[in-house]
Design a protein around this motif. Structure first.
Motif, short mmCIF file in Angstrom:
data_model
loop_
_atom_site.label_atom_id
_atom_site.label_comp_id
_atom_site.label_asym_id
_atom_site.label_seq_id
_atom_site.Cartn_x
_atom_site.Cartn_y
_atom_site.Cartn_z
N THR A 1 0.84 -1.19 0.00
CA THR A 1 0.00 0.00 0.00
C THR A 1 0.88 1.25 0.00
N VAL A 2 0.24 2.40 -0.13
CA VAL A 2 0.94 3.68 -0.09
C VAL A 2 0.15 4.64 0.80
N VAL A 3 0.86 5.36 1.65
CA VAL A 3 0.28 6.37 2.54
C VAL A 3 0.98 7.69 2.26
N ARG A 4 0.18 8.73 1.97
CA ARG A 4 0.77 10.04 1.68
C ARG A 4 0.06 11.11 2.50
N ALA A 5 0.78 12.16 2.83
CA ALA A 5 0.20 13.35 3.44
C ALA A 5 0.83 14.56 2.77
N VAL A 6 0.01 15.56 2.49
CA VAL A 6 0.51 16.77 1.84
C VAL A 6 -0.27 17.95 2.38
N ILE A 7 0.40 19.09 2.49
CA ILE A 7 -0.27 20.33 2.88
C ILE A 7 -0.50 21.14 1.61
N VAL B 1 0.90 9.27 11.19
CA VAL B 1 1.32 10.21 10.16
C VAL B 1 0.47 11.48 10.22
N SER B 2 -0.83 11.30 10.43
CA SER B 2 -1.71 12.46 10.56
C SER B 2 -1.29 13.34 11.72
N ARG B 3 -0.96 12.73 12.86
CA ARG B 3 -0.52 13.50 14.01
C ARG B 3 0.76 14.27 13.71
N LEU B 4 1.69 13.64 13.03
CA LEU B 4 2.95 14.29 12.69
C LEU B 4 2.73 15.56 11.88
N ARG C 1 -8.64 12.08 3.21
CA ARG C 1 -9.29 12.65 4.39
C ARG C 1 -8.51 13.89 4.82
N LEU C 2 -9.24 14.86 5.37
CA LEU C 2 -8.59 16.04 5.92
C LEU C 2 -7.92 15.70 7.25
N ILE C 3 -6.78 16.30 7.46
CA ILE C 3 -6.02 16.13 8.70
C ILE C 3 -6.45 17.23 9.68
N PRO C 4 -6.65 16.93 10.98
CA PRO C 4 -6.33 15.68 11.67
C PRO C 4 -7.38 14.61 11.44
N VAL C 5 -6.91 13.39 11.30
CA VAL C 5 -7.77 12.24 11.04
C VAL C 5 -8.14 11.60 12.36
N THR C 6 -9.42 11.29 12.53
CA THR C 6 -9.88 10.57 13.72
C THR C 6 -9.80 9.07 13.49
#
Length: 964
Positions: free
Chosen positions: A838-844, A913-916, A870-875
């Motif tokens: 899988t792949v997990v990404r986060a971007v602003i 990752v979302s918390r970071l 999903r928008l961060i922060p993720v629950t």
């Protein structure tokens, strides 16, 4: 201009337009030495009592020394801001940095300041001080000040309330007859709630003033029939506007007092009495003169239908910016320019200030359109009885924003949220000026009433007249984020109307189970197939045969509604001929009466060429006023009196100022309850359209239920937030933006409990063997060159190498196939447990904010675009739904006999990752690829992180209007 001793240049970025509590606007800006005369004039208009409260003693006038002190600032340790309307001050605030003992101080080591306000008495109660506090607090934070202190006389209860209601963490003391308040300036959940509540109340009120005026002037009414201004004048008059109406034309002959039976004037300044809204229909070059006249006459808002602005090119864009600046300088808001107009069907208003020749029927649907042409099409579809979706429909309000230079969809959402006359909101958008704010407002609105959106210009630049900030996100991602916020996203205006009619007329379905009944087996099967295609769970169609009577339809529908195994019912009907065939009116009455007996489930009717049935289904329960049924409009105010706009749901309340949300229109009834009173059955000419609308309602109903418990952002004890911050600060000190090295990436991720499998470089076969000995067999050998990275299908990866011999053989094969080690950049990595890649990404994103994305690695995400967002922060609930939202999710849950993988571990990884990213906005991009999800645990085999100074968060700053 500031003197040479000033330590900083004039901070132009502190200038901002704001909406005040009563819906008017003001401009907040730094005070400079050029403001001496304005300050003196302002102070002369302040009452003796207010002066006493400010200086704790009688202080009738400012000395020359006072004026110099209050107008000369260094914009660091001493700052003053003024709220202005036109060229006049209406309120001021200043802070002075202080050190130990409250003495003046300089430098970052002194992080406290003393703050004081003064608001002109005529403008007290408009929220001026609250707005100034938000802005001076933001300025102070920028200058390294962390706390404010204020000394207030106990009798000055208004100012004490400004501080105590702001939501900051504070402490209070009383000494020597003075109340001393101290509070930190970091935003808190409560201070943001207060800010958002005040924003909602002010922006809703500003729209209300435009939609419910007591007096309207149409400026630019030609002397001969025809033309835009003359048409709008006639539409307002013929629509039965309950307030005062005036025609304005500078070319009217001397002595002409009427035009089309409406009082006529050569200038708005000649009108004897207040004007709340001016509709401007003059050529663009004449608009500045008209705006000045309106401002001088205290007009509250403008609807500008004139064209020739940003849609016409750079010169028009400059003209549009000047228009907004000029209107706001007088405290006015603008709908337009290039607007089609506004409509309010409320009986006490009945305003048709638009180019629509007929007043729409009154109803419960709010409509917003950025395009005039699309607005016309939507009004036509909702108004007519034949074609498209048939049956009587009704509008509460309509707003055409045109170029959206000032009033936008966000403002109208603020109004609809508390508008008791609007049950469903429909929006046609060609651009979203502030996606982050729109998403926030949409989530809150959707929790109270359905919000249906169709977005034009999805695959290219928006209209030239719309100034929007750039986004790096594809349209599919933006759509997914809107759906996460509860927005019902549709693709066409036909779907917009279809969904809107269902949601306005019927209760929300409790689930996806659908009963189908009708007099055509074929139409029933089409409906059944459409339900399956939309992800619904239909029961086998019940065929009543073409001989079915009205009584048969009534009995079958009653049984279906009473059946606990169905959540909605679709009735299909085709024309019947011959003696004894059921008539349209009889069938409609049978269906309506059966639905009325059990009004807790939605009922939709699919008809084929039955215009009469569609009309009959709606006629008896139309939301349109019936002849003789409605009482007459309220008496119009006497000439010379300003009519108060209709009260909003929270008018007169003070809860908003304390951070409590505005009352929801849905508070009086359960979430899934049908609208009060009888409601017509929506009829559709095609099964696909009915089922598509039903599927949207089912998804929205599920979102409403889920939104009641959105989950929480977990706390993890092993997260080292402080250590990560120190590492980030040290790395950013080397440059403005950088991609981290492998070691730095692993160290930063490890601080948040994300551990990356080590990959050791292998520039030679011997180095590869040494790396394998350090890691332990079995190992994998990978080529990391850009054209081979994450491309196992090209043969750039060798797995399960059990010993050194296999490793050296694989090394030789790779270099023989793809080139030298310098080209391949091979690495050795310990084998991870087998699983799903899988792949997990986060971007602003600069416009939408921080976004977390997930998908399967390889073709699924790269070729098919199968990613969820999903928008961060993720629950925790967001993470669970994110994993299950992709089309290839079955591969994670044991598809075709494979072992299910450890999705809880995957969800925890995404939450970390979302918390970071949420805790450290300097982390502007994170990619984990591949993340191998095994039956037990996850393995992160590759990672990259990019740092940069964090983008501005306008949603955390003080309230401001967009500077278009």
């Amino acid at each position: 201009m500031q003197t040479s001793s000033d330590r900083h240049e004039y901070p132009a970025h502190w200038e901002a337009d704001v909406v005040l509590r009563d819906g008017g606007t003001a401009r907040i800006r730094p005070i400079t030495a050029d403001d001496a005369e304005r300050l003196v004039s302002f102070y002369e208009q302040v009452s003796d009592e207010s002066k006493y409260y400010r200086f704790f003693a009688p202080y009738p006038r400012l000395s020359a020394k006072d004026v110099h002190r209050f107008t000369h600032h260094d914009f660091v340790d001493r700052v003053g801001l003024a709220a202005t309307v036109g060229d006049d001050f209406i309120g001021t605030v200043r802070y002075d940095r202080i050190g130990a003992g409250g003495r003046p101080a300089t430098g970052a080591e002194a992080d406290e300041a003393e703050v004081a306000f003064l608001v002109q008495d005529a403008h007290q109660g408009r929220g001026v001080a609250s707005a100034l506090l938000e802005h001076i607090a933001a300025v102070a934070r920028e200058r390294g000040i962390r706390r404010f202190a204020a000394e207030v006389l106990p009798a000055n209860t208004k100012m004490i309330k400004v501080f105590t209601d702001a939501g900051y963490t504070q402490k209070r003391s009383f000494e020597d007859g003075v109340v001393r308040l101290e509070f930190g300036l970091e935003p808190t959940d409560r201070s943001l709630a207060v800010q958002y509540a005040r924003e909602q109340r002010a922006e809703a009120r500003s729209v209300q003033r435009l939609l419910a005026p007591g007096a309207v002037a149409v400026i630019g009414t030609g002397r001969t029939p025809g033309g835009v201004g003359r048409s709008i004048l006639g539409n307002i008059r013929d629509g039965g506007f309950t307030g005062r109406l005036y025609a304005v034309n500078g070319a009217l002959p001397e002595g002409q007092k009427e035009l089309d039976g409406v009082p006529a004037f050569r200038s708005v300044r000649d009108i004897d009495g207040p004007v709340d809204v001016a509709v401007v229909a003059v050529p663009a070059e004449r608009v500045p003169e008209v705006v000045a006249e309106c401002g001088e006459h205290d007009v509250q808002g403008l609807v500008v239908v004139s064209a020739g602005y940003a849609e016409s090119g750079p010169e028009g864009r400059d003209r549009q910016r000047a228009l907004v600046r000029q209107a706001r300088s007088y405290g006015m808001r603008i709908i337009g320019p290039n607007s089609f107009g506004v409509i309010n069907t409320a009986p006490e208003v009945r305003l048709n200030a638009s180019l629509a020749p007929e007043m729409p029927r009154a109803g419960r649907i709010g409509l917003f359109a950025q395009s005039g042409a699309i607005g016309v099409a939507l009004l036509s579809r909702l108004h007519r009885r034949g074609g498209g979706v048939t049956g009587v429909t009704g509008l509460s309000t309509f707003v055409s924003s045109g170029n959206r230079a000032d009033v936008s969809g966000n403002d109208v959402l603020q109004y609809w949220y508390e508008d008791a006359d609007t049950d469903v909101a429909l929006m046609y958008l060609e651009s979203i000026g502030n996606p982050r704010k729109f998403t926030r407002l949409a989530r809150r609105t959707a929790a109270a009433k359905p919000l249906v959106v169709v977005q034009g210009a999805r695959h290219g630049a928006g209209p030239r007249g719309h100034a929007v900030r750039a986004t790096q996100l594809p349209h599919a991602t933006v759509s997914a984020l809107l759906r996460q916020a509860g927005v019902i996203r549709v693709d066409t205006i036909t779907d917009l109307v279809d969904a809107g009619l269902l949601l306005a007329r019927q209760p929300l379905p409790a689930g996806p189970r659908v009963a189908i009944l009708g007099n055509s087996e074929s139409l029933g099967l089409l409906t059944y197939d459409a339900c399956l295609a939309e992800g619904l769970r239909p029961h086998p169609p019940q065929d009543l045969t073409t001989a079915a009577s009205a009584a048969d339809f009534h009995a079958a529908l009653s049984r279906a509604l009473a059946d606990d195994s169905s959540d909605a019912v679709v009735v299909t009907a085709i024309p019947s001929v011959g003696e004894g065939s059921v008539g349209d009116a009889a069938l409609a009455e049978a269906l309506r009466s059966a639905a009325a007996e059990r009004p807790t489930k939605p009922v939709l009717v699919v008809h084929v060429e039955l215009g009469g049935l569609a009309e009959a289904l709606s006629a008896a329960t139309s939301t349109a006023p019936q002849p003789g049924a409605a009482s007459g409009p309220d008496p119009a105010p006497r000439t010379g009196e300003r009519a108060e706009p209709r009260a909003t749901a929270d008018e007169g309340a003070t809860a908003d100022d304390k951070g409590a949300p505005a009352p929801s229109p849905e508070d009086a009834r359960p979430d899934d309850a049908p609208p009060e009173g009888p409601h017509p059955l929506p009829a559709y000419p095609a099964a696909e359209r009915a089922v598509r609308a039903l599927a949207q309602a089912v998804a929205y109903g599920q979102w409403r239920r889920d939104a009641a418990d959105p989950g929480k952002v977990p706390e993890y004890e092993d997260i080292d937030e402080r250590g990560a911050a120190t590492l980030i600060d040290g790395l950013l000190a080397r440059g403005q933006g950088l991609s981290l090295t492998t070691d730095a990436t692993c160290e930063l991720l490890a601080a948040y409990g994300v551990h990356v499998h080590r990959a050791l470089p292998a520039p030679t076969p011997d180095a590869a063997a040494e790396a394998a000995r350090a890691l332990g067999h079995p190992v994998a050998l990978k080529a990391t060159a850009p054209h081979l990275r994450h491309r196992a299908d090209l043969g750039g990866v060798r797995l399960d190498l059990a010993d050194e011999e296999q490793l050296r053989r694989a090394y030789a094969e790779l270099t023989e196939l793809f080139g030298s080690p310098e080209e391949l950049r091979p690495v050795v990595q310990r084998m991870a447990p087998r699983g799903v890649d899988t792949v997990v990404r986060a971007v602003i994103d600069p416009a939408a904010g921080a976004v977390l994305s997930f998908g399967l690695a390889g073709a699924a995400s790269q070729l098919l675009g199968d990613m969820a967002h999903r928008l961060i922060p993720v629950t925790d609930r967001d993470a669970t739904s994110l994993v299950r939202s992709i089309r290839t999710a079955p591969l994670l849950f044991g598809w075709r006999g494979s072992a299910p993988v450890d999705t809880p571990a995957l969800e925890e990884l995404m939450l970390r990752v979302s918390r970071l990213v949420h805790d450290h906005p300097e982390v502007v991009a994170v990619t984990l690829e591949p993340v191998v999800v095994a039956p037990h645990g996850v393995s992160v085999l590759g990672a990259s992180v990019r740092l940069a100074p964090p983008p501005a968060r306008d949603d955390l700053g003080p309230r401001t209007l967009p500077a278009y």
